[in-house]
Every structure is written in C-alpha cells, then in structure tokens.
Design a protein around this motif. Structure first.
Motif, PDB file in Angstrom:
ATOM      1  N   UNK A 143       0.850  -1.188   0.000  1.00 32.46           N
ATOM      2  CA  UNK A 143       0.000   0.000   0.000  1.00 32.46           C
ATOM      3  C   UNK A 143       0.885   1.236   0.000  1.00 32.46           C
ATOM      4  N   UNK A 174      -4.189   7.318   2.485  1.00 30.28           N
ATOM      5  CA  UNK A 174      -4.117   6.155   1.605  1.00 30.28           C
ATOM      6  C   UNK A 174      -4.219   6.573   0.146  1.00 30.28           C
ATOM      7  N   UNK A 203      -3.577   0.435  -3.126  1.00 30.52           N
ATOM      8  CA  UNK A 203      -3.016  -0.830  -2.670  1.00 30.52           C
ATOM      9  C   UNK A 203      -2.896  -1.801  -3.841  1.00 30.52           C
ATOM     10  N   UNK A 214      -4.255  -8.247   6.157  1.00 32.70           N
ATOM     11  CA  UNK A 214      -4.584  -7.039   5.402  1.00 32.70           C
ATOM     12  C   UNK A 214      -4.529  -5.746   6.207  1.00 32.70           C
ATOM     13  N   UNK A 215      -4.898  -5.789   7.489  1.00 34.61           N
ATOM     14  CA  UNK A 215      -4.955  -4.529   8.221  1.00 34.61           C
ATOM     15  C   UNK A 215      -3.641  -4.238   8.949  1.00 34.61           C
ATOM     16  N   UNK A 216      -2.801  -5.230   9.163  1.00 33.18           N
ATOM     17  CA  UNK A 216      -1.566  -5.063   9.931  1.00 33.18           C
ATOM     18  C   UNK A 216      -0.436  -4.712   8.969  1.00 33.18           C
ATOM     19  N   UNK A 217      -0.212  -3.425   8.801  1.00 33.57           N
ATOM     20  CA  UNK A 217       0.707  -2.954   7.775  1.00 33.57           C
ATOM     21  C   UNK A 217       1.999  -2.446   8.402  1.00 33.57           C
ATOM     22  N   UNK A 218       3.091  -2.751   7.730  1.00 35.01           N
ATOM     23  CA  UNK A 218       4.428  -2.374   8.177  1.00 35.01           C
ATOM     24  C   UNK A 218       5.011  -1.388   7.178  1.00 35.01           C
ATOM     25  N   UNK A 219       5.465  -0.257   7.715  1.00 32.86           N
ATOM     26  CA  UNK A 219       5.870   0.849   6.868  1.00 32.86           C
ATOM     27  C   UNK A 219       7.374   0.901   6.638  1.00 32.86           C
ATOM     28  N   UNK A 237      -5.577   0.395  15.066  1.00 34.36           N
ATOM     29  CA  UNK A 237      -4.149   0.183  15.261  1.00 34.36           C
ATOM     30  C   UNK A 237      -3.513   1.453  15.812  1.00 34.36           C
ATOM     31  N   UNK A 276       0.340   3.333  15.850  1.00 32.12           N
ATOM     32  CA  UNK A 276       1.677   3.389  15.294  1.00 32.12           C
ATOM     33  C   UNK A 276       2.456   4.469  16.017  1.00 32.12           C
ATOM     34  N   UNK A 321       6.280   5.032  10.120  1.00 27.98           N
ATOM     35  CA  UNK A 321       5.525   4.609  11.308  1.00 27.98           C
ATOM     36  C   UNK A 321       5.832   3.155  11.658  1.00 27.98           C
ATOM     37  N   UNK A 340      -9.415   0.596  10.327  1.00 26.30           N
ATOM     38  CA  UNK A 340      -9.659  -0.162   9.093  1.00 26.30           C
ATOM     39  C   UNK A 340     -11.147  -0.437   8.979  1.00 26.30           C
ATOM     40  N   UNK A 376      -9.998  -3.882   2.064  1.00 26.38           N
ATOM     41  CA  UNK A 376      -8.945  -4.886   1.971  1.00 26.38           C
ATOM     42  C   UNK A 376      -7.627  -4.367   2.499  1.00 26.38           C
TER      43      UNK A 376
END
Lengths: 111, 113
Positions: A33, A45, A48, A97-102, B34, B36, B44, B93, B98
């Motif tokens: 994303x 956002x 994605x 899907x919701x646990x995003x690492x930047x 969440x 961050x 983040x 979310x 998605x």
C-alpha cells in the motif's frame, strides 16, 4: 530479515515533471500500500496492490499510478507534479490485510 | 471529513508515569484499530492493534482500550520511558475493505527524564 525498503530517500523535482518511487516489501508479504503524509498530518491512503493489480484506491487523481511486480515490489508514479504533491510518501507491506508495516519513506519536494 | 481524530496535538509526561493517548472515530463500521509510533526521519512503526469485537488488548507496556459505544480508543503506556518520545498515530480499518487504513493527525508524546 529486512523490513520494508524504499528508494530514493529524498527527491527534488520541478513542477510538471514526473517521478517514480520504489518499494520492496517485508519478506513474506504480498500486499503493498502507498500513503502520502503531508507535514503535520497523518498518512493518507493512495492505493493498494495485490497480485500485481490495484485492489483499492483512495481519493487521489489519476496522475498517481502504480505497479506491482511478480516479486511483490512496487512503484508509485506521479505525473505532472504540483507544488502540493510535496510530501513524505510511505510504502507499507502486509500479509494480514490490516496489519501494515511501513518503510522509512521518500521525501519528495516539488519546486 | 475526518473519520479518525486525535484531538490532543501533544502530551508531556514524566518518566515512569502513565501516558494515555486518545483517539475518536465516527464510523461504526471500522473493524480493526491500530496504533503506530513514528520517530523523525523514519516510517511509522506498528505498536498494537485491537479488533472491534474486543475492548482491551495488551502487549507488554502497551494496552489499547476500545469503547465502541463512545467510539473512542486509547493507548496506555506504563511505565513511560524517554525512548517512547515520538509521534503516535491511531488508525482504523473499515470492514469490507482490503487494507485501507484511515489515520488520525497524530499526538506528539514527550517523556521527560
């Protein structure tokens, strides 16, 4: 295990030019994303990518486009740059899907 | 419209005390929340998440509380450490999505030694 990487770190462009930013996801992640973070704001956002297709898109104009490659890495392209496009561009990868690492981000300055 | 709001731009606490960061949201269809943490010149860093079917989740010094009726969540850090000084973002979310996360504006936490 390398986390999310982005290149370049910083970029200066002139109005009207085009720019390409790159992202490599965390090992094992298949979804990428992209977010834009203006100064003093939270990330917004952009879109994605999953299985090389754009799966979801935020409220950004068509000047913003992207691509995902078979190795899950991704590019963000911005055409006809405006001064208002100056921001930190963040890439995030995820498996859940919701646990995003930047990644660390690319700082784009448009003059 | 701002669906996720962090109304306190900054917070200062003493080392060893509790830090409480707050976040309000407007969309009852959010299914995950969440937190961050962001240091300058870094992206983040994911801290902790909570599903909308729960009201509490703990991970070490970090606990997130969710009050669905009030559409409010909070992050508690106990005990606070100087290394916790950073900008904290809450994100939500939406169910049916998605992976689009909607972020608040952030709260800058300063932990004084």
């Amino acid at each position: 295990d390398a986390g999310v990487t982005q290149s370049p770190t910083h970029l200066i462009k002139t109005r009207g030019q085009q720019v390409t930013l790159r992202c490599s996801p965390k090992s094992g992640h298949d979804t990428v994303s992209w977010y834009q973070q203006a100064l003093g704001q939270g990330p917004q956002f952009i879109f994605q990518y999953y299985e090389e297709e754009e799966r979801q898109r935020g409220n950004f104009p068509d000047r913003f486009s992207g691509h995902q490659f078979p190795n899950y890495s991704s590019e963000l392209n911005v055409n006809a740059l405006l001064l208002g496009d100056s921001a930190l561009y963040l890439c995030a990868s995820s498996l859940v899907f919701y646990e995003q690492y930047f990644g660390p981000g690319t700082r784009l300055t448009v003059t | 419209d701002q669906q996720v709001k962090q109304n306190s731009p900054s917070l200062s606490v003493q080392e060893g005390r509790i830090s409480i960061l707050n976040c309000d949201y407007t969309n009852s269809m959010f299914d995950y929340f969440l937190w961050y943490k962001k240091y300058p010149a870094e992206g983040p860093t994911f801290l902790i998440s909570i599903s909308s079917i729960k009201d509490k989740n703990e991970d070490g010094r970090f606990t997130v509380f969710l009050n669905k009726s009030a559409k409010h969540l909070s992050l508690h850090i106990v005990p606070s450490q100087p290394g916790d000084s950073a900008v904290y973002f809450c994100a939500a979310h939406g169910s049916g999505n998605t992976g689009k996360l909607i972020f608040g504006q952030g709260t800058t936490l300063q932990v004084k030694p």
